[in-house]
Write an enzyme that holds these catalytic residues in place. Structure first.
Site, mmCIF file in Angstrom:
data_model
loop_
_atom_site.group_PDB
_atom_site.id
_atom_site.type_symbol
_atom_site.label_atom_id
_atom_site.label_comp_id
_atom_site.label_asym_id
_atom_site.label_seq_id
_atom_site.Cartn_x
_atom_site.Cartn_y
_atom_site.Cartn_z
ATOM 1 N N SER A 45 -3.893 5.910 2.718
ATOM 2 C CA SER A 45 -3.427 6.451 1.456
ATOM 3 C C SER A 45 -2.278 7.419 1.764
ATOM 4 C CB SER A 45 -4.584 7.181 0.769
ATOM 5 O OG SER A 45 -4.161 7.784 -0.420
ATOM 6 N N ARG A 46 -1.550 7.805 0.700
ATOM 7 C CA ARG A 46 -0.473 8.769 0.929
ATOM 8 C C ARG A 46 -1.030 10.151 1.243
ATOM 9 N NH1 ARG A 46 2.429 8.005 -4.632
ATOM 10 N NH2 ARG A 46 0.226 7.846 -5.165
ATOM 11 N N ASP A 98 4.192 -7.823 -14.134
ATOM 12 C CA ASP A 98 2.786 -7.435 -13.992
ATOM 13 C C ASP A 98 1.821 -8.534 -14.440
ATOM 14 O OD1 ASP A 98 0.939 -5.402 -13.180
ATOM 15 O OD2 ASP A 98 0.362 -5.272 -15.289
ATOM 16 N N HIS A 128 5.957 -3.217 -2.464
ATOM 17 C CA HIS A 128 5.372 -4.353 -1.738
ATOM 18 C C HIS A 128 6.190 -4.724 -0.504
ATOM 19 C CE1 HIS A 128 2.860 -5.971 -5.384
ATOM 20 N NE2 HIS A 128 2.517 -4.755 -4.999
ATOM 21 N N LYS A 158 0.317 -9.262 -6.118
ATOM 22 C CA LYS A 158 1.360 -9.943 -6.876
ATOM 23 C C LYS A 158 2.196 -8.938 -7.668
ATOM 24 C CE LYS A 158 0.098 -9.338 -10.622
ATOM 25 N NZ LYS A 158 -0.317 -8.179 -11.456
#
Ligand SMILES: NC(=O)c1ccc[n+]([C@@H]2O[C@H](COP(=O)([O-])OP(=O)(O)OC[C@H]3O[C@@H](n4cnc5c(N)ncnc54)[C@H](OP(=O)(O)O)[C@@H]3O)[C@@H](O)[C@H]2O)c1
Length: 362
Positions: A63-64, A205, A106, A124
Protein backbone atom coordinates in the site's frame (compact mmCIF):
# COMPACT_ATOMS: atom_id res chain seq x y z
CA UNK A 1 12.03 -15.55 -25.21
CA UNK A 2 12.51 -16.75 -21.66
CA UNK A 3 9.97 -19.27 -20.35
CA UNK A 4 7.49 -17.59 -17.97
CA UNK A 5 8.15 -18.10 -14.26
CA UNK A 6 6.44 -21.08 -12.74
CA UNK A 7 5.43 -20.76 -9.11
CA UNK A 8 6.78 -23.44 -6.77
CA UNK A 9 7.98 -26.83 -7.91
CA UNK A 10 6.10 -29.92 -9.06
CA UNK A 11 2.74 -28.36 -8.40
CA UNK A 12 -0.42 -29.18 -10.32
CA UNK A 13 -3.39 -26.87 -10.38
CA UNK A 14 -7.06 -27.58 -10.94
CA UNK A 15 -8.13 -28.21 -14.53
CA UNK A 16 -10.72 -25.88 -16.03
CA UNK A 17 -13.90 -27.58 -17.15
CA UNK A 18 -16.25 -26.15 -19.74
CA UNK A 19 -18.72 -25.18 -17.01
CA UNK A 20 -16.04 -23.07 -15.32
CA UNK A 21 -15.78 -25.48 -12.40
CA UNK A 22 -12.48 -26.97 -11.35
CA UNK A 23 -11.43 -30.49 -10.63
CA UNK A 24 -8.34 -32.23 -9.35
CA UNK A 25 -7.48 -29.78 -6.55
CA UNK A 26 -4.97 -31.25 -4.14
CA UNK A 27 -4.69 -29.99 -0.58
CA UNK A 28 -1.02 -30.89 -0.50
CA UNK A 29 0.13 -28.94 -3.51
CA UNK A 30 2.09 -25.69 -3.12
CA UNK A 31 0.00 -22.57 -3.43
CA UNK A 32 0.47 -19.74 -5.90
CA UNK A 33 1.78 -16.91 -3.76
CA UNK A 34 -0.17 -13.73 -4.45
CA UNK A 35 0.80 -10.17 -3.66
CA UNK A 36 -1.95 -7.55 -3.67
CA UNK A 37 -1.07 -4.04 -4.81
CA UNK A 38 -3.50 -1.44 -3.47
CA UNK A 39 -6.01 -1.83 -0.66
CA UNK A 40 -9.26 -0.45 -2.11
CA UNK A 41 -12.64 -1.98 -2.74
CA UNK A 42 -11.79 -4.55 -5.38
CA UNK A 43 -8.53 -5.53 -3.68
CA UNK A 44 -10.65 -6.59 -0.71
CA UNK A 45 -13.05 -8.61 -2.85
CA UNK A 46 -10.14 -10.35 -4.55
CA UNK A 47 -8.37 -11.08 -1.26
CA UNK A 48 -11.60 -12.56 0.09
CA UNK A 49 -11.89 -14.79 -3.00
CA UNK A 50 -8.32 -16.03 -2.54
CA UNK A 51 -9.14 -17.24 0.96
CA UNK A 52 -11.60 -19.73 -0.62
CA UNK A 53 -9.48 -20.81 -3.59
CA UNK A 54 -7.52 -24.06 -3.36
CA UNK A 55 -3.93 -23.67 -4.55
CA UNK A 56 -3.77 -19.93 -3.93
CA UNK A 57 -2.65 -17.82 -1.02
CA UNK A 58 -2.38 -14.07 -0.47
CA UNK A 59 1.06 -13.81 1.12
CA UNK A 60 1.73 -10.07 0.86
CA UNK A 61 0.07 -6.72 0.38
CA UNK A 62 1.54 -3.38 -0.65
CA UNK A 63 0.00 0.00 0.00
CA UNK A 64 1.10 3.62 -0.23
CA UNK A 65 1.03 3.75 3.55
CA UNK A 66 2.10 1.27 6.21
CA UNK A 67 -1.11 1.78 8.19
CA UNK A 68 -3.40 0.83 5.30
CA UNK A 69 -1.21 -2.15 4.41
CA UNK A 70 -1.40 -3.37 8.01
CA UNK A 71 -5.18 -2.85 8.24
CA UNK A 72 -5.76 -4.79 5.02
CA UNK A 73 -3.30 -7.54 6.01
CA UNK A 74 -5.00 -7.98 9.38
CA UNK A 75 -8.43 -8.16 7.79
CA UNK A 76 -7.48 -10.81 5.24
CA UNK A 77 -4.85 -12.59 7.39
CA UNK A 78 -1.95 -11.70 5.13
CA UNK A 79 1.45 -12.18 6.72
CA UNK A 80 3.62 -9.69 4.85
CA UNK A 81 2.60 -6.06 4.66
CA UNK A 82 4.66 -3.52 2.69
CA UNK A 83 4.53 0.28 3.06
CA UNK A 84 5.14 0.84 -0.66
CA UNK A 85 4.36 -0.79 -3.98
CA UNK A 86 8.09 -1.06 -4.69
CA UNK A 87 8.65 -3.13 -1.56
CA UNK A 88 5.84 -5.49 -2.59
CA UNK A 89 7.27 -5.86 -6.10
CA UNK A 90 10.67 -6.73 -4.58
CA UNK A 91 9.27 -9.35 -2.18
CA UNK A 92 11.00 -12.62 -3.17
CA UNK A 93 8.15 -14.71 -1.73
CA UNK A 94 5.57 -13.37 -4.18
CA UNK A 95 4.88 -15.20 -7.48
CA UNK A 96 2.23 -12.95 -8.96
CA UNK A 97 0.95 -9.46 -8.17
CA UNK A 98 -2.66 -8.38 -8.52
CA UNK A 99 -2.69 -4.68 -9.48
CA UNK A 100 -5.83 -3.07 -8.05
CA UNK A 101 -5.21 0.65 -8.38
CA UNK A 102 -7.06 3.31 -10.42
CA UNK A 103 -6.73 3.13 -14.22
CA UNK A 104 -4.14 5.87 -14.54
CA UNK A 105 -1.71 3.81 -12.43
CA UNK A 106 -2.06 0.44 -14.14
CA UNK A 107 0.83 0.97 -16.52
CA UNK A 108 3.37 2.17 -13.94
CA UNK A 109 2.31 -0.34 -11.26
CA UNK A 110 2.40 -3.23 -13.73
CA UNK A 111 5.79 -2.22 -15.14
CA UNK A 112 7.16 -1.93 -11.59
CA UNK A 113 6.19 -5.54 -10.93
CA UNK A 114 7.26 -6.92 -14.31
CA UNK A 115 10.62 -5.22 -13.97
CA UNK A 116 11.00 -6.94 -10.58
CA UNK A 117 10.37 -10.28 -12.31
CA UNK A 118 6.79 -10.79 -11.11
CA UNK A 119 3.84 -12.14 -13.05
CA UNK A 120 0.92 -9.69 -13.06
CA UNK A 121 -2.86 -9.79 -13.05
CA UNK A 122 -3.87 -6.17 -13.74
CA UNK A 123 -7.34 -4.76 -13.18
CA UNK A 124 -9.39 -3.57 -16.13
CA UNK A 125 -8.85 -1.71 -18.33
CA UNK A 126 -5.33 -3.01 -18.88
CA UNK A 127 -4.29 0.62 -19.37
CA UNK A 128 -5.69 4.09 -20.05
CA UNK A 129 -4.89 3.89 -23.76
CA UNK A 130 -3.52 1.52 -26.36
CA UNK A 131 -0.06 3.08 -26.28
CA UNK A 132 0.31 2.24 -22.58
CA UNK A 133 -1.20 -1.23 -22.99
CA UNK A 134 1.18 -2.00 -25.85
CA UNK A 135 4.14 -0.97 -23.68
CA UNK A 136 3.04 -3.29 -20.85
CA UNK A 137 2.50 -6.21 -23.21
CA UNK A 138 5.90 -5.69 -24.85
CA UNK A 139 7.70 -5.70 -21.51
CA UNK A 140 5.87 -8.84 -20.34
CA UNK A 141 6.66 -10.66 -23.59
CA UNK A 142 10.29 -9.50 -23.70
CA UNK A 143 10.83 -10.70 -20.14
CA UNK A 144 8.83 -13.89 -20.59
CA UNK A 145 6.50 -12.98 -17.74
CA UNK A 146 2.81 -13.74 -17.40
CA UNK A 147 0.42 -10.80 -17.78
CA UNK A 148 -3.38 -10.80 -17.89
CA UNK A 149 -6.14 -8.21 -17.64
CA UNK A 150 -8.50 -9.02 -14.75
CA UNK A 151 -11.59 -9.33 -16.97
CA UNK A 152 -13.19 -11.65 -14.39
CA UNK A 153 -16.43 -12.01 -16.36
CA UNK A 154 -14.64 -14.19 -18.91
CA UNK A 155 -14.04 -16.94 -16.39
CA UNK A 156 -17.52 -17.25 -14.91
CA UNK A 157 -19.64 -20.34 -15.71
CA UNK A 158 -22.28 -18.38 -17.69
CA UNK A 159 -19.60 -16.99 -19.99
CA UNK A 160 -18.10 -20.44 -20.46
CA UNK A 161 -21.59 -21.52 -21.57
CA UNK A 162 -21.86 -18.57 -24.00
CA UNK A 163 -18.49 -19.49 -25.50
CA UNK A 164 -19.67 -23.08 -25.84
CA UNK A 165 -22.86 -22.04 -27.69
CA UNK A 166 -20.91 -19.79 -30.04
CA UNK A 167 -18.18 -22.36 -30.72
CA UNK A 168 -20.75 -25.06 -31.45
CA UNK A 169 -22.53 -22.76 -33.92
CA UNK A 170 -25.79 -23.10 -31.96
CA UNK A 171 -26.55 -19.42 -32.48
CA UNK A 172 -25.47 -19.43 -36.11
CA UNK A 173 -23.33 -16.54 -37.34
CA UNK A 174 -23.03 -13.82 -34.65
CA UNK A 175 -24.71 -10.64 -35.90
CA UNK A 176 -25.66 -8.34 -33.05
CA UNK A 177 -24.44 -7.62 -29.52
CA UNK A 178 -26.44 -5.28 -27.32
CA UNK A 179 -25.18 -4.45 -23.85
CA UNK A 180 -25.76 -1.81 -21.19
CA UNK A 181 -23.66 -1.13 -18.11
CA UNK A 182 -25.31 1.88 -16.50
CA UNK A 183 -25.00 2.60 -12.79
CA UNK A 184 -25.44 5.64 -10.59
CA UNK A 185 -22.59 6.71 -8.33
CA UNK A 186 -22.22 9.91 -6.30
CA UNK A 187 -20.06 12.56 -7.90
CA UNK A 188 -17.79 12.95 -4.89
CA UNK A 189 -14.62 15.05 -5.05
CA UNK A 190 -11.59 12.80 -5.51
CA UNK A 191 -13.64 9.78 -6.61
CA UNK A 192 -11.70 7.75 -9.14
CA UNK A 193 -14.92 7.44 -11.16
CA UNK A 194 -15.01 11.16 -11.94
CA UNK A 195 -11.39 12.38 -11.67
CA UNK A 196 -9.66 12.89 -15.03
CA UNK A 197 -6.28 12.38 -13.28
CA UNK A 198 -7.38 8.85 -12.33
CA UNK A 199 -8.77 8.25 -15.86
CA UNK A 200 -12.33 8.39 -14.60
CA UNK A 201 -15.49 8.19 -16.68
CA UNK A 202 -18.05 5.50 -17.31
CA UNK A 203 -16.53 4.14 -20.51
CA UNK A 204 -13.22 3.03 -19.01
CA UNK A 205 -14.78 1.89 -15.75
CA UNK A 206 -17.90 0.02 -16.85
CA UNK A 207 -18.33 0.50 -20.60
CA UNK A 208 -15.25 -1.66 -21.05
CA UNK A 209 -17.34 -4.72 -20.14
CA UNK A 210 -19.67 -4.06 -23.07
CA UNK A 211 -16.75 -3.60 -25.47
CA UNK A 212 -15.03 -6.72 -24.12
CA UNK A 213 -18.23 -8.72 -24.68
CA UNK A 214 -18.43 -7.56 -28.31
CA UNK A 215 -14.72 -8.39 -28.77
CA UNK A 216 -15.28 -11.89 -27.38
CA UNK A 217 -18.28 -12.52 -29.63
CA UNK A 218 -16.89 -11.13 -32.90
CA UNK A 219 -13.25 -12.01 -32.25
CA UNK A 220 -11.91 -9.04 -34.14
CA UNK A 221 -11.55 -5.25 -34.08
CA UNK A 222 -14.46 -3.08 -35.25
CA UNK A 223 -14.09 -1.58 -38.71
CA UNK A 224 -16.03 1.55 -37.76
CA UNK A 225 -16.86 3.16 -34.44
CA UNK A 226 -19.44 5.85 -33.79
CA UNK A 227 -21.17 7.29 -30.77
CA UNK A 228 -21.97 10.24 -28.55
CA UNK A 229 -21.31 11.07 -24.93
CA UNK A 230 -22.44 13.46 -22.27
CA UNK A 231 -19.38 14.74 -20.41
CA UNK A 232 -20.08 15.84 -16.83
CA UNK A 233 -18.68 18.82 -14.89
CA UNK A 234 -15.37 17.10 -14.16
CA UNK A 235 -14.85 16.60 -17.91
CA UNK A 236 -15.24 12.82 -18.06
CA UNK A 237 -18.07 10.85 -19.67
CA UNK A 238 -21.14 10.23 -17.51
CA UNK A 239 -23.33 8.68 -20.24
CA UNK A 240 -22.61 7.44 -23.70
CA UNK A 241 -23.86 5.28 -26.52
CA UNK A 242 -21.66 3.64 -29.13
CA UNK A 243 -22.29 1.58 -32.24
CA UNK A 244 -19.44 -0.61 -33.43
CA UNK A 245 -19.46 -2.02 -36.94
CA UNK A 246 -17.50 -5.27 -37.23
CA UNK A 247 -18.11 -5.62 -40.98
CA UNK A 248 -20.31 -8.13 -42.82
CA UNK A 249 -23.36 -6.67 -41.08
CA UNK A 250 -22.10 -7.42 -37.57
CA UNK A 251 -22.96 -4.67 -35.09
CA UNK A 252 -22.60 -3.93 -31.39
CA UNK A 253 -24.88 -1.37 -29.73
CA UNK A 254 -23.46 -0.43 -26.35
CA UNK A 255 -24.19 2.07 -23.60
CA UNK A 256 -22.53 2.97 -20.32
CA UNK A 257 -23.19 5.44 -17.53
CA UNK A 258 -22.08 6.24 -14.01
CA UNK A 259 -24.87 8.70 -13.06
CA UNK A 260 -27.89 6.82 -14.46
CA UNK A 261 -29.27 3.38 -13.69
CA UNK A 262 -30.77 1.07 -16.30
CA UNK A 263 -31.44 -2.66 -16.47
CA UNK A 264 -28.06 -4.12 -17.37
CA UNK A 265 -28.78 -7.06 -19.63
CA UNK A 266 -26.80 -8.09 -22.67
CA UNK A 267 -27.97 -9.84 -25.80
CA UNK A 268 -25.93 -11.86 -28.26
CA UNK A 269 -27.90 -12.62 -31.41
CA UNK A 270 -26.86 -14.81 -34.30
CA UNK A 271 -28.45 -16.03 -37.52
CA UNK A 272 -30.11 -19.00 -35.72
CA UNK A 273 -30.79 -17.78 -32.21
CA UNK A 274 -29.89 -15.55 -29.32
CA UNK A 275 -28.71 -15.55 -25.73
CA UNK A 276 -29.76 -13.05 -23.11
CA UNK A 277 -27.28 -12.57 -20.28
CA UNK A 278 -29.43 -11.42 -17.42
CA UNK A 279 -28.71 -8.31 -15.36
CA UNK A 280 -25.96 -7.89 -14.27
CA UNK A 281 -24.56 -9.21 -17.55
CA UNK A 282 -20.93 -8.85 -16.40
CA UNK A 283 -21.54 -11.43 -13.68
CA UNK A 284 -24.63 -13.28 -14.86
CA UNK A 285 -26.02 -16.33 -13.15
CA UNK A 286 -28.91 -16.76 -15.56
CA UNK A 287 -29.13 -17.04 -19.34
CA UNK A 288 -32.12 -17.21 -21.66
CA UNK A 289 -31.24 -19.25 -24.72
CA UNK A 290 -33.48 -19.07 -27.79
CA UNK A 291 -32.73 -21.23 -30.80
CA UNK A 292 -35.26 -21.24 -33.61
CA UNK A 293 -38.66 -21.20 -31.88
CA UNK A 294 -37.38 -23.00 -28.75
CA UNK A 295 -36.56 -20.92 -25.70
CA UNK A 296 -35.34 -21.92 -22.25
CA UNK A 297 -33.65 -20.46 -19.19
CA UNK A 298 -30.43 -21.75 -17.68
CA UNK A 299 -28.97 -21.14 -14.22
CA UNK A 300 -25.19 -20.81 -13.98
CA UNK A 301 -24.35 -19.97 -10.38
CA UNK A 302 -20.80 -19.10 -9.45
CA UNK A 303 -18.92 -19.79 -6.26
CA UNK A 304 -18.28 -17.07 -3.70
CA UNK A 305 -18.04 -13.55 -5.06
CA UNK A 306 -16.87 -14.80 -8.48
CA UNK A 307 -13.33 -13.42 -8.39
CA UNK A 308 -11.77 -16.79 -7.65
CA UNK A 309 -12.24 -17.95 -11.24
CA UNK A 310 -9.82 -15.44 -12.75
CA UNK A 311 -7.30 -16.21 -9.99
CA UNK A 312 -7.64 -19.93 -10.76
CA UNK A 313 -6.95 -19.18 -14.43
CA UNK A 314 -3.75 -17.34 -13.46
CA UNK A 315 -2.73 -20.34 -11.34
CA UNK A 316 -3.30 -22.72 -14.25
CA UNK A 317 -1.33 -20.51 -16.64
CA UNK A 318 1.60 -20.17 -14.23
CA UNK A 319 1.69 -23.90 -13.59
CA UNK A 320 1.70 -24.50 -17.35
CA UNK A 321 4.45 -21.91 -17.91
CA UNK A 322 2.13 -19.89 -20.17
CA UNK A 323 2.88 -16.21 -20.77
CA UNK A 324 -0.77 -15.36 -21.17
CA UNK A 325 -4.28 -16.76 -20.92
CA UNK A 326 -6.09 -18.16 -23.94
CA UNK A 327 -9.37 -17.02 -22.41
CA UNK A 328 -8.25 -13.40 -21.99
CA UNK A 329 -5.36 -13.03 -24.45
CA UNK A 330 -3.23 -9.90 -24.40
CA UNK A 331 -3.92 -9.04 -28.04
CA UNK A 332 -7.62 -8.97 -27.22
CA UNK A 333 -7.08 -6.74 -24.18
CA UNK A 334 -5.08 -4.44 -26.46
CA UNK A 335 -7.85 -4.48 -29.10
CA UNK A 336 -10.39 -3.56 -26.42
CA UNK A 337 -8.32 -0.60 -25.19
CA UNK A 338 -7.82 0.51 -28.81
CA UNK A 339 -11.58 0.42 -29.28
CA UNK A 340 -12.08 2.48 -26.11
CA UNK A 341 -9.60 5.01 -27.54
CA UNK A 342 -11.55 5.15 -30.79
CA UNK A 343 -14.88 5.56 -29.00
CA UNK A 344 -13.73 8.49 -26.86
CA UNK A 345 -11.51 10.19 -29.45
CA UNK A 346 -14.41 12.15 -31.10
CA UNK A 347 -15.68 13.18 -27.66
CA UNK A 348 -12.48 15.16 -27.12
CA UNK A 349 -11.89 13.25 -23.88
CA UNK A 350 -8.12 13.35 -23.39
CA UNK A 351 -6.69 12.28 -20.06
CA UNK A 352 -3.86 14.18 -18.36
CA UNK A 353 -0.53 12.95 -19.69
CA UNK A 354 -1.94 12.06 -23.10
CA UNK A 355 -0.01 14.49 -25.27
CA UNK A 356 -2.34 14.60 -28.27
CA UNK A 357 -6.05 14.37 -28.92
CA UNK A 358 -5.44 10.90 -30.34
CA UNK A 359 -4.34 8.74 -27.42
CA UNK A 360 -3.45 5.85 -29.73
CA UNK A 361 -0.59 7.91 -31.12
CA UNK A 362 0.65 9.26 -27.78
N1 LIG B 1 -13.35 -6.48 -11.51
C1 LIG B 1 -14.27 -5.74 -10.90
O1 LIG B 1 -15.40 -6.19 -10.64
C2 LIG B 1 -13.92 -4.37 -10.49
C3 LIG B 1 -14.74 -3.69 -9.59
C4 LIG B 1 -14.35 -2.42 -9.17
C5 LIG B 1 -13.16 -1.88 -9.65
N2 LIG B 1 -12.40 -2.56 -10.54
C6 LIG B 1 -11.13 -2.00 -11.04
O2 LIG B 1 -10.21 -2.05 -9.96
C7 LIG B 1 -9.40 -0.88 -9.92
C8 LIG B 1 -9.54 -0.24 -8.55
O3 LIG B 1 -10.89 0.07 -8.31
P1 LIG B 1 -11.48 0.21 -6.81
O4 LIG B 1 -12.93 0.44 -7.00
O5 LIG B 1 -11.01 -0.87 -5.96
O6 LIG B 1 -10.79 1.58 -6.39
P2 LIG B 1 -10.59 2.15 -4.92
O7 LIG B 1 -11.54 1.53 -3.96
O8 LIG B 1 -10.58 3.63 -5.08
O9 LIG B 1 -9.13 1.66 -4.54
C9 LIG B 1 -8.01 1.97 -5.31
C10 LIG B 1 -6.77 1.75 -4.48
O10 LIG B 1 -5.65 2.15 -5.28
C11 LIG B 1 -4.65 2.74 -4.48
N3 LIG B 1 -4.28 4.03 -5.03
C12 LIG B 1 -3.03 4.38 -5.45
N4 LIG B 1 -2.99 5.62 -5.86
C13 LIG B 1 -4.24 6.13 -5.73
C14 LIG B 1 -4.81 7.39 -5.98
N5 LIG B 1 -4.10 8.40 -6.49
N6 LIG B 1 -6.09 7.56 -5.69
C15 LIG B 1 -6.84 6.55 -5.20
N7 LIG B 1 -6.35 5.33 -4.93
C16 LIG B 1 -5.04 5.12 -5.19
C17 LIG B 1 -5.21 2.84 -3.08
O11 LIG B 1 -4.62 1.82 -2.30
P3 LIG B 1 -3.46 2.15 -1.22
O12 LIG B 1 -3.91 3.38 -0.52
O13 LIG B 1 -3.43 0.94 -0.41
O14 LIG B 1 -2.18 2.38 -1.98
C18 LIG B 1 -6.69 2.61 -3.23
O15 LIG B 1 -7.24 1.98 -2.12
C19 LIG B 1 -9.86 -0.05 -11.10
O16 LIG B 1 -9.00 -0.32 -12.19
C20 LIG B 1 -11.24 -0.54 -11.43
O17 LIG B 1 -11.57 -0.41 -12.81
C21 LIG B 1 -12.75 -3.80 -10.94
Amino acid sequence: MRKPRTPGEGRSLPERRSDGEEEGSDETMGAVRWGILGTGKIAGAFAAALTELPGAEAVAVGSRRAVTAARFADRYRILRRHPSYGALAADPDVDVVYVATPHSLHRDNTLLCLEAGKAVLCEKPLAVNAHQAGEMISVARERGLFLMEAMWTRFLPAFARLRELLAAGELGEPRLVRADFCIRRPREPGSRLFEPELAGGALLDVGIYTVALAAAVFGTRPERVTGLAHLGPTGVDERSGAVLDYGDGRLAVLSSANRTVTPNDALVAGSRGWVRLHDPFWSPQKLTVAIGDQRHEEEHPFRGNGYGYEAAEVGRCLAAGAGESEVMPLDESLAVVETLDRIRQPWGLVYPGEPTSDPMRS
